[in-house]
Design a protein around this motif. Structure first.
Motif, short mmCIF file in Angstrom:
data_model
loop_
_atom_site.label_atom_id
_atom_site.label_comp_id
_atom_site.label_asym_id
_atom_site.label_seq_id
_atom_site.Cartn_x
_atom_site.Cartn_y
_atom_site.Cartn_z
N ASP A 18 -6.23 7.35 -2.74
CA ASP A 18 -5.69 8.70 -2.66
C ASP A 18 -6.30 9.58 -3.75
O ASP A 18 -7.18 9.13 -4.50
CB ASP A 18 -4.16 8.71 -2.70
CG ASP A 18 -3.57 8.33 -4.05
OD1 ASP A 18 -4.32 8.16 -5.05
OD2 ASP A 18 -2.33 8.19 -4.12
N SER A 19 -5.83 10.80 -3.87
CA SER A 19 -6.40 11.76 -4.82
C SER A 19 -6.23 11.34 -6.27
O SER A 19 -6.92 11.84 -7.15
CB SER A 19 -5.78 13.14 -4.60
OG SER A 19 -4.38 13.07 -4.80
N ALA A 20 -5.33 10.39 -6.53
CA ALA A 20 -5.13 9.89 -7.89
C ALA A 20 -5.85 8.55 -8.12
O ALA A 20 -5.73 7.95 -9.18
CB ALA A 20 -3.64 9.73 -8.17
N GLY A 21 -6.57 8.07 -7.09
CA GLY A 21 -7.28 6.80 -7.20
C GLY A 21 -6.44 5.58 -6.85
O GLY A 21 -6.90 4.45 -6.96
N LYS A 22 -5.21 5.81 -6.40
CA LYS A 22 -4.30 4.72 -6.02
C LYS A 22 -4.58 4.32 -4.57
O LYS A 22 -4.82 5.18 -3.72
CB LYS A 22 -2.87 5.21 -6.17
CG LYS A 22 -1.82 4.21 -5.79
CD LYS A 22 -0.41 4.80 -5.97
CE LYS A 22 0.51 4.17 -4.97
NZ LYS A 22 1.39 5.07 -4.26
N THR A 23 -4.54 3.02 -4.29
CA THR A 23 -4.77 2.54 -2.92
C THR A 23 -3.51 2.72 -2.09
O THR A 23 -2.41 2.32 -2.49
CB THR A 23 -5.19 1.06 -2.93
OG1 THR A 23 -6.40 0.94 -3.68
CG2 THR A 23 -5.41 0.54 -1.52
N VAL A 24 -3.69 3.33 -0.93
CA VAL A 24 -2.60 3.56 0.02
C VAL A 24 -2.99 2.88 1.33
O VAL A 24 -4.13 3.03 1.79
CB VAL A 24 -2.37 5.08 0.27
CG1 VAL A 24 -1.34 5.31 1.35
CG2 VAL A 24 -1.97 5.76 -1.03
N SER A 25 -2.05 2.13 1.92
CA SER A 25 -2.35 1.47 3.18
C SER A 25 -1.34 1.89 4.24
O SER A 25 -0.19 2.22 3.93
CB SER A 25 -2.33 -0.05 3.03
OG SER A 25 -1.02 -0.51 2.83
N LEU A 26 -1.78 1.87 5.48
CA LEU A 26 -0.86 2.18 6.58
C LEU A 26 0.23 1.12 6.64
O LEU A 26 1.39 1.43 6.91
CB LEU A 26 -1.63 2.25 7.90
CG LEU A 26 -0.78 2.58 9.13
CD1 LEU A 26 -0.15 3.97 8.99
CD2 LEU A 26 -1.62 2.51 10.39
N LYS A 27 -0.12 -0.12 6.37
CA LYS A 27 0.85 -1.22 6.40
C LYS A 27 2.02 -0.94 5.46
O LYS A 27 3.15 -1.33 5.72
CB LYS A 27 0.17 -2.53 6.04
CG LYS A 27 0.97 -3.76 6.40
CD LYS A 27 0.29 -5.04 5.99
CE LYS A 27 -1.15 -5.09 6.41
NZ LYS A 27 -1.86 -6.30 6.01
N GLY A 28 1.74 -0.24 4.36
CA GLY A 28 2.78 0.10 3.39
C GLY A 28 3.83 1.04 3.95
O GLY A 28 4.91 1.18 3.37
N ASN A 29 3.56 1.67 5.08
CA ASN A 29 4.52 2.58 5.71
C ASN A 29 5.25 1.94 6.88
O ASN A 29 6.03 2.61 7.55
CB ASN A 29 3.79 3.85 6.20
CG ASN A 29 3.56 4.83 5.10
OD1 ASN A 29 3.40 4.44 3.95
ND2 ASN A 29 3.54 6.09 5.42
N ARG A 30 4.98 0.66 7.14
CA ARG A 30 5.64 0.00 8.26
C ARG A 30 7.15 0.15 8.11
O ARG A 30 7.69 0.06 7.02
CB ARG A 30 5.24 -1.48 8.27
CG ARG A 30 5.40 -2.24 9.55
CD ARG A 30 4.67 -1.78 10.79
NE ARG A 30 3.28 -1.37 10.71
CZ ARG A 30 2.24 -2.15 10.86
NH1 ARG A 30 2.37 -3.42 11.05
NH2 ARG A 30 1.02 -1.65 10.83
N GLY A 31 7.82 0.46 9.20
CA GLY A 31 9.26 0.69 9.16
C GLY A 31 9.59 2.18 9.20
O GLY A 31 10.74 2.55 9.42
#
Length: 157
Positions: A18-31
């Motif tokens: 993301d814009s802060a360099g943190k990894t974001v995954s779609l799996k993290g939004n499951r639910g």
């Protein structure tokens, strides 16, 4: 021709910075349902309009159970500047090699002023809480798109 996603298909998982360099995954939004929107370039007028429309309706989208992720081929530093310029309050993700856009059918042939080239196709995919595609919209217009999406999701009744 790039294969586009259709409702009922399993949404391809991804992990992007993301814009802060943190990894974001779609799996993290499951639910939770996730609105994944692809836009061509940060800090351009049309992309700013679309991003600000998502920003301005984010609270109501989240209260209806939707998170928002914006994806472009811009590098992280350009996304960081865009977030700051526009006061954006949702993650913008960098897909510099456009692999995620390709997997979502949002990268392909475009025509502009008689020139044909490969580029990002402004698209919005709504991924349901179960990880399947609920809505797939391609070649969307930046202006008015968020309002139309809200109507399509029956959020403005």
């Amino acid at each position: 021709m790039v294969e586009r996603l259709i409702p009922g298909a399993v949404a391809p998982d991804f992990s992007l910075k993301d814009s802060a360099g943190k990894t974001v995954s779609l799996k993290g939004n499951r639910g939770r349902s996730t609105i994944v929107y692809f836009y061509p370039a940060a800090s351009t007028p049309a992309c700013a309009k679309q991003a600000c429309d998502f920003r301005d309706t984010l609270a109501s989208l989240q209260s209806a159970g939707y998170d928002v992720l914006g994806i472009s081929p811009d590098p992280v530093l350009k996304l960081a500047a865009f977030v700051e310029e526009e006061g954006l309050t949702f993650p913008l993700l960098s897909d510099e090699d456009h692999a995620v856009a390709e997997s979502y059918g949002a990268w392909g042939e475009k025509k502009n002023y008689g020139r044909t080239y490969q580029g990002l196709i402004r698209s919005t995919i709504v991924v349901g809480a179960d990880g399947t595609v609920a809505v797939a919209q391609y070649n969307v217009r930046a202006t008015g798109h968020v309002a139309k999406l809200r109507r399509d999701l029956l959020l403005d009744e």
